[in-house]
Structures are given as structure tokens and as C-alpha cells.
Design a protein around this motif. Sequence first.
Motif, PDB file in Angstrom:
ATOM      1  N   GLY A   1       3.541  43.136  55.427  1.00  0.00           N
ATOM      2  CA  GLY A   1       2.776  43.015  54.188  1.00  0.00           C
ATOM      3  C   GLY A   1       3.436  43.654  52.983  1.00  0.00           C
ATOM      4  N   ILE A   2       4.684  44.096  53.145  1.00  0.00           N
ATOM      5  CA  ILE A   2       5.355  44.794  52.040  1.00  0.00           C
ATOM      6  C   ILE A   2       5.769  43.819  50.934  1.00  0.00           C
ATOM      7  CG2 ILE A   2       7.330  46.239  51.425  1.00  0.00           C
ATOM      8  CD1 ILE A   2       5.208  47.619  53.125  1.00  0.00           C
ATOM      9  N   TYR A   3       6.265  42.673  51.351  1.00  0.00           N
ATOM     10  CA  TYR A   3       6.751  41.699  50.379  1.00  0.00           C
ATOM     11  C   TYR A   3       5.799  40.505  50.316  1.00  0.00           C
ATOM     12  CZ  TYR A   3      10.995  44.434  50.728  1.00  0.00           C
ATOM     13  OH  TYR A   3      11.895  45.472  50.729  1.00  0.00           O
ATOM     14  N   THR A   4       5.601  40.015  49.105  1.00  0.00           N
ATOM     15  CA  THR A   4       4.728  38.861  48.902  1.00  0.00           C
ATOM     16  C   THR A   4       5.427  37.825  48.019  1.00  0.00           C
ATOM     17  OG1 THR A   4       3.673  39.961  47.015  1.00  0.00           O
ATOM     18  CG2 THR A   4       2.602  40.188  49.167  1.00  0.00           C
ATOM     19  N   TYR A   5       5.017  36.587  48.186  1.00  0.00           N
ATOM     20  CA  TYR A   5       5.626  35.473  47.473  1.00  0.00           C
ATOM     21  C   TYR A   5       4.512  34.557  46.990  1.00  0.00           C
ATOM     22  CZ  TYR A   5       9.410  37.254  50.362  1.00  0.00           C
ATOM     23  OH  TYR A   5      10.312  38.078  50.987  1.00  0.00           O
ATOM     24  N   TYR A   6       4.703  33.985  45.806  1.00  0.00           N
ATOM     25  CA  TYR A   6       3.660  33.152  45.216  1.00  0.00           C
ATOM     26  C   TYR A   6       4.236  31.902  44.572  1.00  0.00           C
ATOM     27  CZ  TYR A   6       0.851  37.363  45.685  1.00  0.00           C
ATOM     28  OH  TYR A   6       0.189  38.449  46.191  1.00  0.00           O
ATOM     29  N   ALA A   7       3.451  30.845  44.606  1.00  0.00           N
ATOM     30  CA  ALA A   7       3.776  29.678  43.805  1.00  0.00           C
ATOM     31  C   ALA A   7       3.575  30.035  42.336  1.00  0.00           C
ATOM     32  CB  ALA A   7       2.868  28.512  44.186  1.00  0.00           C
ATOM     33  N   ASP A   8       4.360  29.430  41.480  1.00  0.00           N
ATOM     34  CA  ASP A   8       4.259  29.728  40.044  1.00  0.00           C
ATOM     35  C   ASP A   8       2.860  29.458  39.510  1.00  0.00           C
ATOM     36  OD1 ASP A   8       7.618  28.592  39.172  1.00  0.00           O
ATOM     37  OD2 ASP A   8       6.890  30.514  39.939  1.00  0.00           O
ATOM     38  N   SER A   9       2.190  28.470  40.077  1.00  0.00           N
ATOM     39  CA  SER A   9       0.884  28.065  39.572  1.00  0.00           C
ATOM     40  C   SER A   9      -0.198  29.104  39.809  1.00  0.00           C
ATOM     41  CB  SER A   9       0.468  26.740  40.203  1.00  0.00           C
ATOM     42  OG  SER A   9       0.415  26.858  41.608  1.00  0.00           O
ATOM     43  N   VAL A  10       0.026  30.044  40.732  1.00  0.00           N
ATOM     44  CA  VAL A  10      -1.003  31.043  41.041  1.00  0.00           C
ATOM     45  C   VAL A  10      -0.547  32.462  40.751  1.00  0.00           C
ATOM     46  CG1 VAL A  10      -1.894  29.522  42.843  1.00  0.00           C
ATOM     47  CG2 VAL A  10      -0.388  31.428  43.481  1.00  0.00           C
ATOM     48  N   LYS A  11       0.697  32.622  40.379  1.00  0.00           N
ATOM     49  CA  LYS A  11       1.239  33.960  40.141  1.00  0.00           C
ATOM     50  C   LYS A  11       0.436  34.674  39.056  1.00  0.00           C
ATOM     51  CE  LYS A  11       5.551  33.810  40.843  1.00  0.00           C
ATOM     52  NZ  LYS A  11       7.009  33.559  40.704  1.00  0.00           N
ATOM     53  N   GLY A  12       0.062  35.904  39.330  1.00  0.00           N
ATOM     54  CA  GLY A  12      -0.720  36.680  38.390  1.00  0.00           C
ATOM     55  C   GLY A  12      -2.219  36.511  38.545  1.00  0.00           C
ATOM     56  N   ARG A  13      -2.645  35.504  39.313  1.00  0.00           N
ATOM     57  CA  ARG A  13      -4.071  35.260  39.519  1.00  0.00           C
ATOM     58  C   ARG A  13      -4.483  35.472  40.975  1.00  0.00           C
ATOM     59  NH1 ARG A  13      -6.076  30.296  38.906  1.00  0.00           N
ATOM     60  NH2 ARG A  13      -4.111  29.218  39.432  1.00  0.00           N
ATOM     61  N   PHE A  14      -3.606  35.135  41.904  1.00  0.00           N
ATOM     62  CA  PHE A  14      -3.903  35.247  43.338  1.00  0.00           C
ATOM     63  C   PHE A  14      -3.130  36.421  43.922  1.00  0.00           C
ATOM     64  CE2 PHE A  14      -4.956  30.490  44.331  1.00  0.00           C
ATOM     65  CZ  PHE A  14      -5.861  30.489  43.280  1.00  0.00           C
ATOM     66  N   THR A  15      -3.718  37.047  44.943  1.00  0.00           N
ATOM     67  CA  THR A  15      -3.057  38.133  45.655  1.00  0.00           C
ATOM     68  C   THR A  15      -3.241  37.935  47.146  1.00  0.00           C
ATOM     69  OG1 THR A  15      -3.510  39.683  43.840  1.00  0.00           O
ATOM     70  CG2 THR A  15      -2.907  40.618  45.979  1.00  0.00           C
ATOM     71  N   ILE A  16      -2.122  37.925  47.862  1.00  0.00           N
ATOM     72  CA  ILE A  16      -2.167  37.845  49.323  1.00  0.00           C
ATOM     73  C   ILE A  16      -1.995  39.243  49.889  1.00  0.00           C
ATOM     74  CG2 ILE A  16       0.315  37.372  49.521  1.00  0.00           C
ATOM     75  CD1 ILE A  16      -0.341  35.605  51.962  1.00  0.00           C
ATOM     76  N   SER A  17      -2.749  39.524  50.942  1.00  0.00           N
ATOM     77  CA  SER A  17      -2.611  40.806  51.624  1.00  0.00           C
ATOM     78  C   SER A  17      -2.960  40.607  53.091  1.00  0.00           C
ATOM     79  CB  SER A  17      -3.533  41.865  50.994  1.00  0.00           C
ATOM     80  OG  SER A  17      -4.900  41.475  51.108  1.00  0.00           O
ATOM     81  N   ARG A  18      -2.626  41.596  53.890  1.00  0.00           N
ATOM     82  CA  ARG A  18      -2.930  41.497  55.314  1.00  0.00           C
ATOM     83  C   ARG A  18      -3.300  42.853  55.863  1.00  0.00           C
ATOM     84  NH1 ARG A  18       2.210  39.127  58.067  1.00  0.00           N
ATOM     85  NH2 ARG A  18       1.063  39.517  60.002  1.00  0.00           N
ATOM     86  N   ASP A  19      -4.100  42.834  56.922  1.00  0.00           N
ATOM     87  CA  ASP A  19      -4.476  44.039  57.654  1.00  0.00           C
ATOM     88  C   ASP A  19      -4.107  43.789  59.107  1.00  0.00           C
ATOM     89  OD1 ASP A  19      -5.723  46.086  59.049  1.00  0.00           O
ATOM     90  OD2 ASP A  19      -7.458  46.136  57.722  1.00  0.00           O
TER      91      ASP A  19
END
Length: 123
Positions: free
Chosen positions: A55-73
Motif C-alpha cells: 500500500g506504499i505506492y499508488t497509481y491513478y488514471a488522469d481522470s480521477v487523480k486528485g479526487r479518488f484515493t485507493i488504500s488497503r488494509d
Amino acid sequence: QVQLVESGGGLVQTGGSLRLSCAASGGTFSSHFMGWFRQAPGKEREFVAATTRGGIYTYYADSVKGRFTISRDNGKNTVYLQMNSLKSDDTAVYYCAARLGSYGTSVNSYPYWGQGTQVTVSS
């Protein structure tokens, strides 16, 4: 064999927020790179976000960057997608997916998929 079950979809107004969850079972969750994808009516399934095994690194599509956040437990075998400032273009069925190994954003590189959860954004 990993089984994935998404939840948290629904109907929300433009500008609102939703949090999707994806619970995994049947495999070693922490060994899997996790991704979220979406498919709108009449369109191909597309990459939304992904996170590495820890969960250290995350990647986003340009269309959602800044609005969506991925995380994991990893203790709960769950990956999340926090979606803020939702737009009508975000309306789609959202899928979580898992793959062994590292970075990947192509649909075909993920062997394990959930059944999807519908997100509808109304204006």
C-alpha cells in the motif's frame, strides 16, 4: 485462487462522495497488487487506480487523480476506493481486481475480478 467482493456503490449527486470496499478471500491478500477498474455503458473497462502489495505506492488514471484515493488494509484483506467530487462521467460499474507481482494497469493483466458494484452520479 482469490475471491473478491465489492460493496459501497450507490446513487450520489454530483460533487458527492462514496467509499467502495473490496473484500478478498481465498489467497494471500498481501501478495497481490490490487486495482480498481470501471466500465460505463457502451464503453470498455478502464483502469482507475492501483496500489502495491504494502500500500506504499499508488497509481491513478488522469481522470480521477486528485479526487479518488485507493488504500488497503492487509489485516482486513480489504482494499478501498474513496471517491470525492464525483462527476456524471464517473457513473459506471466499478470492479476491483488482483494480480500477483507488481505494477499493472491493463485489464488483461489481472486474473482475479470481483462482480462489480454500480456507481451512479446524478446531476
